[in-house]
Write an enzyme that holds these catalytic residues in place. Structure first.
Site, PDB file in Angstrom:
ATOM      1  CE  LYS A  33      -2.727   1.729   3.754  1.00 21.70           C
ATOM      2  NZ  LYS A  33      -2.992   2.978   3.812  1.00 21.70           N
ATOM      3  CG  ASP A  60      -4.652   4.513   1.194  1.00 22.28           C
ATOM      4  OD1 ASP A  60      -6.178   5.135   1.803  1.00 22.28           O
ATOM      5  OD2 ASP A  60      -4.273   4.806   2.903  1.00 22.28           O
ATOM      6  CE  LYS A  62      -7.070   7.091   4.399  1.00 24.69           C
ATOM      7  NZ  LYS A  62      -6.341   6.441   4.425  1.00 24.69           N
ATOM      8  CG  ASP A  65     -12.354  18.093  -4.845  1.00 22.56           C
ATOM      9  OD1 ASP A  65     -13.551  19.034  -5.119  1.00 22.56           O
ATOM     10  OD2 ASP A  65     -11.429  18.601  -5.029  1.00 22.56           O
ATOM     11  CB  THR A 120     -10.227   3.946  12.923  1.00 21.61           C
ATOM     12  OG1 THR A 120      -9.481   3.885  12.149  1.00 21.61           O
ATOM     13  CG2 THR A 120     -11.051   2.058  12.215  1.00 21.61           C
ATOM     14  NE  ARG A 212       1.820   1.388  13.413  1.00 21.63           N
ATOM     15  CZ  ARG A 212       1.316   1.841  13.918  1.00 21.63           C
ATOM     16  NH1 ARG A 212       1.584   3.207  14.504  1.00 21.63           N
ATOM     17  NH2 ARG A 212      -0.572   2.378  13.716  1.00 21.63           N
TER      18      ARG A 212
HETATM   19  O1  C5P Z   1       0.798   0.289  11.465  1.00 20.88           O
HETATM   20  P1  C5P Z   1      -0.482  -0.094  10.968  1.00 20.88           P
HETATM   21  O2  C5P Z   1      -0.288  -1.643  11.289  1.00 20.88           O
HETATM   22  O3  C5P Z   1      -1.732   0.266  12.131  1.00 20.88           O
HETATM   23  O4  C5P Z   1      -0.608   0.350   9.575  1.00 20.88           O
HETATM   24  C1  C5P Z   1      -1.986   0.855   8.918  1.00 20.88           C
HETATM   25  C2  C5P Z   1      -2.578   1.147   7.973  1.00 20.88           C
HETATM   26  O5  C5P Z   1      -3.674   1.192   7.449  1.00 20.88           O
HETATM   27  C3  C5P Z   1      -2.097   2.775   7.944  1.00 20.88           C
HETATM   28  O6  C5P Z   1      -1.605   3.194   6.711  1.00 20.88           O
HETATM   29  C4  C5P Z   1      -2.990   3.763   8.146  1.00 20.88           C
HETATM   30  O7  C5P Z   1      -2.922   5.034   7.619  1.00 20.88           O
HETATM   31  C5  C5P Z   1      -4.063   2.802   7.325  1.00 20.88           C
HETATM   32  N1  C5P Z   1      -5.262   3.118   7.967  1.00 20.88           N
HETATM   33  C6  C5P Z   1      -5.815   2.508   9.435  1.00 20.88           C
HETATM   34  N2  C5P Z   1      -7.291   1.986   9.765  1.00 20.88           N
HETATM   35  C7  C5P Z   1      -8.402   2.906   8.141  1.00 20.88           C
HETATM   36  C8  C5P Z   1      -7.870   2.877   7.487  1.00 20.88           C
HETATM   37  C9  C5P Z   1      -6.326   3.442   6.546  1.00 20.88           C
HETATM   38  O8  C5P Z   1      -5.224   1.880   9.724  1.00 20.88           O
HETATM   39  N3  C5P Z   1      -9.035   3.630   8.850  1.00 20.88           N
END
Ligand code: C5P
Length: 237
Positions: A33, A60, A62, A65, A120, A212
């Site tokens: 991603k 990603d 998002k 507009d 979220t 992460r």
């Molecule tokens: O590091 P981690 O596993 O938390 O990363 C989750 C990824 O998903 C990040 O790139 C974050 O921006 C994305 N994301 C999220 N929650 C959302 C939409 C996207 O954590 N509702």
């Protein structure tokens, strides 16, 4: 059954990103991603470079507009030939239909298009006091998902805890792409509502987005393989 694990390449630039991807053996090409940070820093060239290495890409960005602007932006993105792009369902049905039109190439093919329902990071308090939405969060998410499905989109980004309900309301083929995935013995970081890869698989999530727990792992290749195996095996907690 989980279709794939998507690694969130949340790195500040090209160098760190490619160094991370270089850790994988030549034949192993995870679905990745590319988010706003990397895209705004490096532009479309980094997308092409990752793609040339053989990775599938979820871009990603998002979009949100007026319909005409989103349609034209999607038309530009469709030339990048990525696999998955997204927009905010809050932009409305007309915007979502325009996005699909823009994304569809002259030969009729297009990347998958999915919608973000409620971020979220938006809590019930913010929904009510700042966005002035009195409908409970869960119902808002499902209603946005239904709008996306009715507009012809392929799925939504949602919490793994919402995936089963989204499938129930929008159909089994409507894709659920779920961040908030953590190993049973891992750190939560800032994610609050999380699931393990195995549970997410059992909950009907199609694509698991993991950042992460893989990118910051001592051995990212091992962490990635573990995520894929647990998600597909599904017998673990
Ligand atoms: O590091 P981690 O596993 O938390 O990363 C989750 C990824 O998903 C990040 O790139 C974050 O921006 C994305 N994301 C999220 N929650 C959302 C939409 C996207 O954590 N509702």
């Amino acid at each position: 059954m989980v279709k794939d694990v998507i690694i969130a390449l949340d790195f500040p630039g090209r160098e760190e990103t490619l160094a991370f991807l270089d850790r994988f053996p030549a034949g192993e090409k995870p679905f990745v991603k590319v988010g706003m940070e990397l895209y705004y820093a490096e532009g479309p060239s980094v997308v092409r470079e990752i793609q040339a290495r053989g990775h599938k890409i979820f871009l990603d960005l998002k979009l949100h507009d007026i319909p005409n602007t989103v349609k034209r932006a999607m038309s530009v993105l469709s030339r990048l030939d990525v696999d998955l792009v997204n927009l905010h369902a809050a932009g409305g049905s007309e915007m979502m239909r325009a996005a699909l039109e823009g994304l569809t190439r002259p030969d009729g093919t297009r990347p998958l298009l999915i919608a973000v329902t409620q971020l979220t990071s938006t809590g019930p308090d913010m929904l009510k006091k700042e966005l002035l939405i009195d409908t409970p969060m869960g119902e808002t998410v499902l209603s946005y998902a239904e709008n996306a499905a009715a507009s012809g989109l392929d799925g939504v980004v949602c919490s793994p805890l919402e995936a089963a309900l989204v499938k129930e309301r929008c159909g089994g083929d409507f894709l659920t792409i779920t961040p908030g995935i953590r190993f049973a013995d891992g750190e939560l970081g800032d994610q609050k509502r999380v699931m393990t890869p195995a549970r997410a698989g059992q909950a009907g999530c199609d694509y698991l987005v993991m950042g992460r727990p893989i990118t910051q792992a001592e051995d990212p290749v091992d962490a990635y393989r573990r995520a894929v195996q647990e998600a597909k095996d599904g017998s673990r907690p």
